[in-house]
Write a protein that holds these residues in place. Structure first.
Motif, PDB file in Angstrom:
ATOM      1  N   THR A  20     -10.832   5.830  29.219  1.00 44.50           N
ATOM      2  CA  THR A  20     -10.936   5.863  30.679  1.00 44.50           C
ATOM      3  C   THR A  20     -11.498   7.213  31.102  1.00 44.50           C
ATOM      4  OG1 THR A  20      -9.070   4.359  31.011  1.00 44.50           O
ATOM      5  CG2 THR A  20      -9.687   5.757  32.869  1.00 44.50           C
ATOM      6  N   LEU A  21     -12.580   7.183  31.835  1.00 45.87           N
ATOM      7  CA  LEU A  21     -13.210   8.392  32.350  1.00 45.87           C
ATOM      8  C   LEU A  21     -13.017   8.428  33.857  1.00 45.87           C
ATOM      9  CD1 LEU A  21     -16.585   8.165  30.358  1.00 45.87           C
ATOM     10  CD2 LEU A  21     -14.374   9.068  29.613  1.00 45.87           C
ATOM     11  N   ARG A  22     -12.836   9.631  34.387  1.00 44.97           N
ATOM     12  CA  ARG A  22     -12.508   9.765  35.805  1.00 44.97           C
ATOM     13  C   ARG A  22     -13.524  10.615  36.554  1.00 44.97           C
ATOM     14  NH1 ARG A  22      -7.853   9.424  32.869  1.00 44.97           N
ATOM     15  NH2 ARG A  22      -6.396   7.815  33.571  1.00 44.97           N
ATOM     16  N   CYS A  23     -13.675  10.297  37.830  1.00 42.36           N
ATOM     17  CA  CYS A  23     -14.668  10.980  38.658  1.00 42.36           C
ATOM     18  C   CYS A  23     -14.135  11.134  40.075  1.00 42.36           C
ATOM     19  CB  CYS A  23     -15.963  10.172  38.678  1.00 42.36           C
ATOM     20  SG  CYS A  23     -17.209  10.764  39.846  1.00 42.36           S
ATOM     21  N   SER A  24     -14.269  12.339  40.609  1.00 38.53           N
ATOM     22  CA  SER A  24     -13.946  12.595  42.016  1.00 38.53           C
ATOM     23  C   SER A  24     -15.217  12.971  42.735  1.00 38.53           C
ATOM     24  CB  SER A  24     -12.916  13.718  42.142  1.00 38.53           C
ATOM     25  OG  SER A  24     -11.678  13.328  41.606  1.00 38.53           O
ATOM     26  N   PRO A  25     -15.604  12.212  43.752  1.00 43.12           N
ATOM     27  CA  PRO A  25     -16.865  12.496  44.443  1.00 43.12           C
ATOM     28  C   PRO A  25     -16.729  13.691  45.391  1.00 43.12           C
ATOM     29  CG  PRO A  25     -15.751  10.682  45.524  1.00 43.12           C
ATOM     30  CD  PRO A  25     -14.933  11.038  44.309  1.00 43.12           C
ATOM     31  N   ILE A  26     -17.854  14.125  45.904  1.00 46.10           N
ATOM     32  CA  ILE A  26     -17.852  15.150  46.939  1.00 46.10           C
ATOM     33  C   ILE A  26     -17.104  14.597  48.154  1.00 46.10           C
ATOM     34  CG2 ILE A  26     -19.351  16.330  48.597  1.00 46.10           C
ATOM     35  CD1 ILE A  26     -21.397  16.640  46.374  1.00 46.10           C
ATOM     36  N   SER A  27     -16.340  15.447  48.800  1.00 49.35           N
ATOM     37  CA  SER A  27     -15.569  15.026  49.966  1.00 49.35           C
ATOM     38  C   SER A  27     -16.485  14.402  51.013  1.00 49.35           C
ATOM     39  CB  SER A  27     -14.841  16.229  50.564  1.00 49.35           C
ATOM     40  OG  SER A  27     -14.140  15.855  51.728  1.00 49.35           O
ATOM     41  N   PHE A  45     -28.298   3.319  34.181  1.00 53.01           N
ATOM     42  CA  PHE A  45     -27.378   2.914  35.235  1.00 53.01           C
ATOM     43  C   PHE A  45     -26.341   1.937  34.712  1.00 53.01           C
ATOM     44  CE2 PHE A  45     -26.022   1.860  39.423  1.00 53.01           C
ATOM     45  CZ  PHE A  45     -25.947   0.477  39.522  1.00 53.01           C
ATOM     46  N   ILE A  46     -25.058   2.205  35.003  1.00 55.85           N
ATOM     47  CA  ILE A  46     -23.991   1.291  34.589  1.00 55.85           C
ATOM     48  C   ILE A  46     -23.435   0.539  35.794  1.00 55.85           C
ATOM     49  CG2 ILE A  46     -21.850   1.027  33.298  1.00 55.85           C
ATOM     50  CD1 ILE A  46     -22.279   3.781  32.087  1.00 55.85           C
ATOM     51  N   PHE A  47     -22.918   1.290  36.779  1.00 54.22           N
ATOM     52  CA  PHE A  47     -22.301   0.686  37.963  1.00 54.22           C
ATOM     53  C   PHE A  47     -22.567   1.542  39.190  1.00 54.22           C
ATOM     54  CE2 PHE A  47     -19.796  -2.627  36.192  1.00 54.22           C
ATOM     55  CZ  PHE A  47     -19.199  -2.170  35.025  1.00 54.22           C
ATOM     56  N   GLN A  48     -22.550   0.871  40.358  1.00 47.44           N
ATOM     57  CA  GLN A  48     -22.431   1.573  41.619  1.00 47.44           C
ATOM     58  C   GLN A  48     -21.297   0.949  42.416  1.00 47.44           C
ATOM     59  OE1 GLN A  48     -25.165   0.986  44.903  1.00 47.44           O
ATOM     60  NE2 GLN A  48     -25.083   3.145  45.439  1.00 47.44           N
ATOM     61  N   TYR A  49     -20.470   1.805  42.998  1.00 50.32           N
ATOM     62  CA  TYR A  49     -19.395   1.362  43.874  1.00 50.32           C
ATOM     63  C   TYR A  49     -19.568   2.008  45.235  1.00 50.32           C
ATOM     64  CZ  TYR A  49     -16.681  -1.180  40.470  1.00 50.32           C
ATOM     65  OH  TYR A  49     -16.266  -2.125  39.583  1.00 50.32           O
ATOM     66  N   PHE A  69     -11.195   3.795  44.007  1.00 48.73           N
ATOM     67  CA  PHE A  69      -9.898   3.844  44.682  1.00 48.73           C
ATOM     68  C   PHE A  69     -10.074   4.147  46.177  1.00 48.73           C
ATOM     69  CE2 PHE A  69      -7.548   3.358  40.877  1.00 48.73           C
ATOM     70  CZ  PHE A  69      -8.276   3.984  39.885  1.00 48.73           C
ATOM     71  N   PRO A  70      -8.994   3.957  46.960  1.00 51.10           N
ATOM     72  CA  PRO A  70      -9.086   4.212  48.408  1.00 51.10           C
ATOM     73  C   PRO A  70      -9.559   5.621  48.755  1.00 51.10           C
ATOM     74  CG  PRO A  70      -7.124   2.931  47.953  1.00 51.10           C
ATOM     75  CD  PRO A  70      -7.714   3.312  46.611  1.00 51.10           C
ATOM     76  N   ASN A  71      -9.307   6.593  47.897  1.00 51.29           N
ATOM     77  CA  ASN A  71      -9.782   7.962  48.171  1.00 51.29           C
ATOM     78  C   ASN A  71     -11.206   8.185  47.647  1.00 51.29           C
ATOM     79  OD1 ASN A  71      -9.422   8.082  45.421  1.00 51.29           O
ATOM     80  ND2 ASN A  71      -8.115   9.892  45.446  1.00 51.29           N
ATOM     81  N   TYR A  72     -11.857   7.111  47.232  1.00 49.95           N
ATOM     82  CA  TYR A  72     -13.251   7.071  46.753  1.00 49.95           C
ATOM     83  C   TYR A  72     -13.440   7.632  45.347  1.00 49.95           C
ATOM     84  CZ  TYR A  72     -13.984   5.893  51.601  1.00 49.95           C
ATOM     85  OH  TYR A  72     -13.904   5.284  52.824  1.00 49.95           O
ATOM     86  N   SER A  73     -12.378   8.097  44.706  1.00 45.41           N
ATOM     87  CA  SER A  73     -12.522   8.469  43.308  1.00 45.41           C
ATOM     88  C   SER A  73     -12.737   7.202  42.481  1.00 45.41           C
ATOM     89  CB  SER A  73     -11.292   9.232  42.823  1.00 45.41           C
ATOM     90  OG  SER A  73     -10.161   8.376  42.814  1.00 45.41           O
ATOM     91  N   SER A  74     -13.147   7.384  41.237  1.00 43.93           N
ATOM     92  CA  SER A  74     -13.518   6.219  40.441  1.00 43.93           C
ATOM     93  C   SER A  74     -13.119   6.416  38.991  1.00 43.93           C
ATOM     94  CB  SER A  74     -15.026   5.988  40.540  1.00 43.93           C
ATOM     95  OG  SER A  74     -15.439   4.885  39.750  1.00 43.93           O
ATOM     96  N   CYS A  91     -21.287  10.810  36.318  1.00 46.76           N
ATOM     97  CA  CYS A  91     -20.875  10.224  37.583  1.00 46.76           C
ATOM     98  C   CYS A  91     -21.682  10.902  38.681  1.00 46.76           C
ATOM     99  CB  CYS A  91     -19.387  10.455  37.800  1.00 46.76           C
ATOM    100  SG  CYS A  91     -18.788   9.992  39.436  1.00 46.76           S
ATOM    101  N   ALA A  92     -22.099  10.143  39.664  1.00 51.42           N
ATOM    102  CA  ALA A  92     -22.848  10.694  40.785  1.00 51.42           C
ATOM    103  C   ALA A  92     -22.298  10.146  42.083  1.00 51.42           C
ATOM    104  CB  ALA A  92     -24.327  10.342  40.660  1.00 51.42           C
ATOM    105  N   SER A  93     -22.294  10.967  43.108  1.00 52.20           N
ATOM    106  CA  SER A  93     -21.839  10.476  44.404  1.00 52.20           C
ATOM    107  C   SER A  93     -22.910  10.677  45.457  1.00 52.20           C
ATOM    108  CB  SER A  93     -20.539  11.174  44.834  1.00 52.20           C
ATOM    109  OG  SER A  93     -20.763  12.497  45.283  1.00 52.20           O
ATOM    110  N   SER A  94     -22.866   9.833  46.459  1.00 54.11           N
ATOM    111  CA  SER A  94     -23.767   9.967  47.599  1.00 54.11           C
ATOM    112  C   SER A  94     -23.032   9.523  48.844  1.00 54.11           C
ATOM    113  CB  SER A  94     -25.052   9.167  47.391  1.00 54.11           C
ATOM    114  OG  SER A  94     -24.766   7.791  47.292  1.00 54.11           O
ATOM    115  N   LEU A  95     -23.606   9.923  49.998  1.00 50.87           N
ATOM    116  CA  LEU A  95     -22.950   9.628  51.269  1.00 50.87           C
ATOM    117  C   LEU A  95     -22.881   8.137  51.544  1.00 50.87           C
ATOM    118  CD1 LEU A  95     -24.309  12.314  53.750  1.00 50.87           C
ATOM    119  CD2 LEU A  95     -21.907  11.772  53.351  1.00 50.87           C
TER     120      LEU A  95
END
Lengths: 113, 111
Positions: A20-27, A45-49, A69-74, A91-95
């Motif tokens: 299990t790998l974890r990712c926290s996006p930019i606030s 590319f694997i997934f986009q949420y 998750f509800p806090n947008y982490s993945s 892991c990458a995040s965008s607005l």
């Protein structure tokens, strides 16, 4: 401001195990994407949420799954690990859901032995 | 088969030289982005081009999006050792929710 954070940074697993790998996006970023990068190649590319729902899936087997998750982490989960799963997982995040520029984390280096 | 093909795959040049990296596809992209990645790090976004024929400049880097939105180029003037890295083009498809990266160009600038 904290960027995209991924954990762990390095990981060694045995064939057949689960990871299990974890990712926290930019606030404030609501979209998280996962990529696999084999040494010397471009990321795949694997997934986009977005807003906790899967919005896109790449050409990866069902052993790969993810959730947001509800806090947008993945989390990215990989079952029944194979030697070929050894790679840098990014892991990458965008607005927004639209793909107009991502901020990437430094990745998790997974080695399967 | 890669959706975005980059050329050259590897490039080693002397400091001060100019270079061009190409990113080509048979598919139309609504936008293309260029990233630079250093060892042990994730890719860092350099630029996004959206309009066919668009040219953007970022100091010594010039990016161009093809008129048909199927290709892009990155030109670096007077390369410096700090430009060393893996250059990646990337973009979404017009349809679908997938985001594709190119095959990458590994640039080494020798002092």
């Amino acid at each position: 401001d904290a960027g995209v954070t991924q954990s762990p940074t390095h990981l060694i697993k045995t064939r057949g195990q689960h990871v299990t790998l974890r990712c926290s996006p930019i606030s404030g970023h609501k979209s998280v994407s996962w990529y696999q990068q084999v040494l010397g190649q471009g990321p795949q590319f694997i997934f986009q949420y977005y807003e906790k729902e899967e919005r896109g899936r790449g050409n990866f087997p069902d052993r790969f799954s993810a959730r947001q998750f509800p806090n947008y982490s993945s989390e990215l989960n990989v079952n029944a690990l194979l030697l070929g799963d050894s790679a840098l997982y990014l892991c990458a995040s965008s607005l927004q859901k639209g793909n107009y520029g991502y901020t990437f984390g430094s990745g998790t280096r997974l080695t399967v032995v | 088969t890669q959706l975005l093909e980059q050329s050259p795959q590897f490039l080693s040049i002397q400091e001060g030289e100019n270079l061009t990296v190409y990113c080509n596809s048979s598919s139309v992209f609504s936008s293309l982005q260029w990233y630079r990645q250093e060892p042990g790090e994730g890719p860092v976004l350099l630029v996004t081009v959206v309009t066919g024929g668009e040219v953007k400049k970022l100091k010594r880097l010039t990016f161009q999006f093809g008129d048909a939105r199927k290709d892009s180029s990155l030109h670096i003037t007077a390369a410096q050792p700090g430009d060393t890295g893996l250059y990646l083009c990337a973009g979404p498809q017009n349809t679908g929710n997938q985001f594709y990266f190119g095959t990458g160009t590994s640039l080494t600038v020798i002092p």
